[in-house]
Scaffold this motif. Sequence first.
Motif, PDB file in Angstrom:
ATOM      1  N   LYS A  57      23.907  48.601  54.536  1.00  0.00           N
ATOM      2  CA  LYS A  57      23.253  48.094  55.741  1.00  0.00           C
ATOM      3  C   LYS A  57      24.270  47.858  56.852  1.00  0.00           C
ATOM      4  CE  LYS A  57      19.341  45.972  53.344  1.00  0.00           C
ATOM      5  NZ  LYS A  57      18.617  44.716  53.042  1.00  0.00           N
ATOM      6  N   ILE A  58      25.440  47.381  56.493  1.00  0.00           N
ATOM      7  CA  ILE A  58      26.485  47.147  57.483  1.00  0.00           C
ATOM      8  C   ILE A  58      26.904  48.456  58.141  1.00  0.00           C
ATOM      9  CG2 ILE A  58      28.951  46.615  57.679  1.00  0.00           C
ATOM     10  CD1 ILE A  58      28.440  44.222  55.848  1.00  0.00           C
ATOM     11  N   ARG A  59      27.093  49.498  57.348  1.00  0.00           N
ATOM     12  CA  ARG A  59      27.473  50.803  57.900  1.00  0.00           C
ATOM     13  C   ARG A  59      26.382  51.348  58.819  1.00  0.00           C
ATOM     14  NH1 ARG A  59      31.579  53.811  54.930  1.00  0.00           N
ATOM     15  NH2 ARG A  59      32.629  52.402  53.460  1.00  0.00           N
ATOM     16  N   ALA A  60      25.129  51.180  58.405  1.00  0.00           N
ATOM     17  CA  ALA A  60      24.019  51.679  59.214  1.00  0.00           C
ATOM     18  C   ALA A  60      23.917  50.922  60.535  1.00  0.00           C
ATOM     19  CB  ALA A  60      22.711  51.560  58.436  1.00  0.00           C
ATOM     20  N   PHE A  61      24.174  49.623  60.511  1.00  0.00           N
ATOM     21  CA  PHE A  61      24.067  48.838  61.744  1.00  0.00           C
ATOM     22  C   PHE A  61      25.248  49.114  62.662  1.00  0.00           C
ATOM     23  CE2 PHE A  61      22.639  44.543  63.594  1.00  0.00           C
ATOM     24  CZ  PHE A  61      21.500  45.113  64.128  1.00  0.00           C
ATOM     25  N   TRP A  62      26.411  49.373  62.105  1.00  0.00           N
ATOM     26  CA  TRP A  62      27.551  49.816  62.917  1.00  0.00           C
ATOM     27  C   TRP A  62      27.169  51.106  63.655  1.00  0.00           C
ATOM     28  CZ3 TRP A  62      32.938  48.127  62.917  1.00  0.00           C
ATOM     29  CH2 TRP A  62      33.798  48.978  63.624  1.00  0.00           C
ATOM     30  N   GLU A  63      26.576  52.051  62.930  1.00  0.00           N
ATOM     31  CA  GLU A  63      26.162  53.310  63.539  1.00  0.00           C
ATOM     32  C   GLU A  63      25.102  53.076  64.618  1.00  0.00           C
ATOM     33  OE1 GLU A  63      25.843  57.424  64.287  1.00  0.00           O
ATOM     34  OE2 GLU A  63      27.403  56.218  63.304  1.00  0.00           O
ATOM     35  N   ALA A  64      24.197  52.119  64.373  1.00  0.00           N
ATOM     36  CA  ALA A  64      23.174  51.796  65.375  1.00  0.00           C
ATOM     37  C   ALA A  64      23.817  51.294  66.663  1.00  0.00           C
ATOM     38  CB  ALA A  64      22.208  50.758  64.820  1.00  0.00           C
ATOM     39  N   GLY A  65      24.856  50.447  66.541  1.00  0.00           N
ATOM     40  CA  GLY A  65      25.569  49.957  67.715  1.00  0.00           C
ATOM     41  C   GLY A  65      26.262  51.078  68.464  1.00  0.00           C
ATOM     42  N   TYR A  66      26.839  51.998  67.706  1.00  0.00           N
ATOM     43  CA  TYR A  66      27.524  53.142  68.309  1.00  0.00           C
ATOM     44  C   TYR A  66      26.553  54.008  69.102  1.00  0.00           C
ATOM     45  CZ  TYR A  66      29.827  57.730  68.430  1.00  0.00           C
ATOM     46  OH  TYR A  66      30.349  58.940  68.822  1.00  0.00           O
ATOM     47  N   GLN A  67      25.405  54.315  68.500  1.00  0.00           N
ATOM     48  CA  GLN A  67      24.434  55.174  69.168  1.00  0.00           C
ATOM     49  C   GLN A  67      23.823  54.479  70.385  1.00  0.00           C
ATOM     50  OE1 GLN A  67      24.159  58.256  68.609  1.00  0.00           O
ATOM     51  NE2 GLN A  67      25.174  58.431  66.620  1.00  0.00           N
ATOM     52  N   LYS A  68      23.511  53.188  70.254  1.00  0.00           N
ATOM     53  CA  LYS A  68      22.939  52.465  71.398  1.00  0.00           C
ATOM     54  C   LYS A  68      23.933  52.436  72.562  1.00  0.00           C
ATOM     55  CE  LYS A  68      19.684  50.807  72.322  1.00  0.00           C
ATOM     56  NZ  LYS A  68      18.972  49.536  72.249  1.00  0.00           N
ATOM     57  N   ALA A  69      25.199  52.196  72.278  1.00  0.00           N
ATOM     58  CA  ALA A  69      26.200  52.133  73.346  1.00  0.00           C
ATOM     59  C   ALA A  69      26.356  53.484  74.036  1.00  0.00           C
ATOM     60  CB  ALA A  69      27.540  51.667  72.783  1.00  0.00           C
ATOM     61  N   ARG A  70      26.286  54.553  73.293  1.00  0.00           N
ATOM     62  CA  ARG A  70      26.381  55.883  73.898  1.00  0.00           C
ATOM     63  C   ARG A  70      25.232  56.112  74.883  1.00  0.00           C
ATOM     64  NH1 ARG A  70      27.189  60.690  69.833  1.00  0.00           N
ATOM     65  NH2 ARG A  70      27.509  61.731  71.838  1.00  0.00           N
ATOM     66  N   VAL A  71      24.044  55.662  74.511  1.00  0.00           N
ATOM     67  CA  VAL A  71      22.884  55.816  75.395  1.00  0.00           C
ATOM     68  C   VAL A  71      23.066  55.011  76.676  1.00  0.00           C
ATOM     69  CG1 VAL A  71      20.425  55.288  75.639  1.00  0.00           C
ATOM     70  CG2 VAL A  71      21.266  56.342  73.531  1.00  0.00           C
ATOM     71  N   VAL A  72      23.479  53.739  76.517  1.00  0.00           N
ATOM     72  CA  VAL A  72      23.662  52.873  77.690  1.00  0.00           C
ATOM     73  C   VAL A  72      24.753  53.420  78.606  1.00  0.00           C
ATOM     74  CG1 VAL A  72      24.340  50.564  78.461  1.00  0.00           C
ATOM     75  CG2 VAL A  72      22.804  50.825  76.503  1.00  0.00           C
ATOM     76  N   LEU A  73      25.868  53.852  78.036  1.00  0.00           N
ATOM     77  CA  LEU A  73      26.970  54.370  78.846  1.00  0.00           C
ATOM     78  C   LEU A  73      26.577  55.661  79.557  1.00  0.00           C
ATOM     79  CD1 LEU A  73      29.972  53.729  76.418  1.00  0.00           C
ATOM     80  CD2 LEU A  73      29.401  52.447  78.489  1.00  0.00           C
ATOM     81  N   ALA A  74      25.746  56.476  78.918  1.00  0.00           N
ATOM     82  CA  ALA A  74      25.318  57.735  79.524  1.00  0.00           C
ATOM     83  C   ALA A  74      24.452  57.508  80.755  1.00  0.00           C
ATOM     84  CB  ALA A  74      24.562  58.578  78.504  1.00  0.00           C
ATOM     85  N   ARG A  75      23.836  56.334  80.864  1.00  0.00           N
ATOM     86  CA  ARG A  75      23.002  56.027  82.028  1.00  0.00           C
ATOM     87  C   ARG A  75      23.836  55.762  83.280  1.00  0.00           C
ATOM     88  NH1 ARG A  75      19.522  51.555  78.798  1.00  0.00           N
ATOM     89  NH2 ARG A  75      18.247  52.950  77.509  1.00  0.00           N
ATOM     90  N   GLY A  76      25.125  55.533  83.126  1.00  0.00           N
ATOM     91  CA  GLY A  76      25.973  55.267  84.277  1.00  0.00           C
ATOM     92  C   GLY A  76      25.548  53.995  84.986  1.00  0.00           C
ATOM     93  N   ALA A  77      25.390  54.095  86.310  1.00  0.00           N
ATOM     94  CA  ALA A  77      25.001  52.923  87.099  1.00  0.00           C
ATOM     95  C   ALA A  77      23.624  52.414  86.701  1.00  0.00           C
ATOM     96  CB  ALA A  77      25.022  53.266  88.579  1.00  0.00           C
TER      97      ALA A  77
END
Length: 323
Positions: free
Chosen positions: A295-315
Motif C-alpha cells: 500500500k505504501i508503494r502504491a500511494f507513493w506512485e499515486a503522489g507521483y502521478q498526481k504531481a505530474r498532472v498538477v505540474l503539467a497544468r502550468g499556471a
Amino acid sequence: MAGPLNVFCASGGGSKGAFEGGVLQALCEAGIELDGFVGVSTGSIQAGFMSQAAPGIERQCEQLEKLRDLWFGLDGDSAIYTKPAFGIFGTLVRVALGKPSIYTFAPFQKLLERSITSPPRRAVRIGIVELQSSRYVACSPKTTTELSGAILASCSIPAFFPPVAPDFVDGGVRNIAPLATAFKLAAQMTAEHGEWDRINLYVALASPRAVAADPRAWTSQSVAQVALRSLEILEGENYEWDINGALEMNSIVEFFANHPMYERPAVLKGKVRADIRLFEPDSLPYSALEFDPAKIRAFWEAGYQKARVVLARGADGILARAL
C-alpha cells in the motif's frame, strides 16, 4: 535574488506520508530545486530528510532516493511502533498503569537515528506542539541530533505514541497543513537574501480534503479505530482552514502590492505572496497507522502521478482563490 524561491510544505497523516514522497519524486524529475522545507507529523519526515541534501538538483535527487529507500524498506507496523502484548487486554493494562500512550515507537526512533546522518543543509522548519503551554513551535534544527529529535516529536501522535521529553507532541495537533509556517519561512528567506522573481509553495497533503463516508458500523469499532476516524475528520476540516486562510492572505498582500497608494497595515509588514500548487490524494486507501509495504508503494506512485498532472497544468495548476 534572481530566480524563484521554492518551498515544499508537507502535511501530517501518518503512513500516508508516502504520497508526499511521490510528489517529491515528480518535483525532482521536473528539475525543481527546493530551497526550503516545512513539515508536521509525517510531513516532518519528508521535510527533515530532504533538508539534508547539499545544494543542487542532483544532490536533491540523490537524497530523494534515500528517502524512497526508507519508505520502501518498511516491512510492516513493527518497523515503526510496538503494540502491547495480548491485544486489547494489554492496551487496558497500559491505560490502568497510567502509561502515556497505547503504543511505543522505539523502532521509529532507531530508524531515525540510522537515517538522519547529517545536519540540515537547506532551510527547514519542523512543527511541534508543547503540551504544557499548548504552543505550536516551528523548530529550526541545526544539528543532526536536533533534526532527528524534532522529527520524532512532530510524529508523536497523542495517545498513540508518547510525548517526547519534556512535553512535545505531533505538530499536526494545531497545524495539520503548515502553510503559515511556509509563508513565514519564505518571508524570512526574502528578508535575508533579497527579493525573488516569485515565490512558489508546493503543498503536499497526505489525505484528501474531502473526507469520504465510511460504511462501517461505528458502534462496534475499537477505541483506536474511532480515534483514527476522528483524526481523519479533523484533518479534513483543518486542511480547509489552513489552505483557504493562506489564499485569503495572498489576496490581501497582493492588493496592497498592487495599490501602493494605500499604507500597508502593520500586521502585514514583512508578509509575502506566493503561488501555491496543491497536491492531494483522490482517495484514502488505508489508515494512518497501517504500514503495509504494498500500500505504501502504491500511494507513493499515486503522489507521483498526481504531481505530474498538477505540474503539467502550468499556471493553471496554481490555486488562485479560496476553494
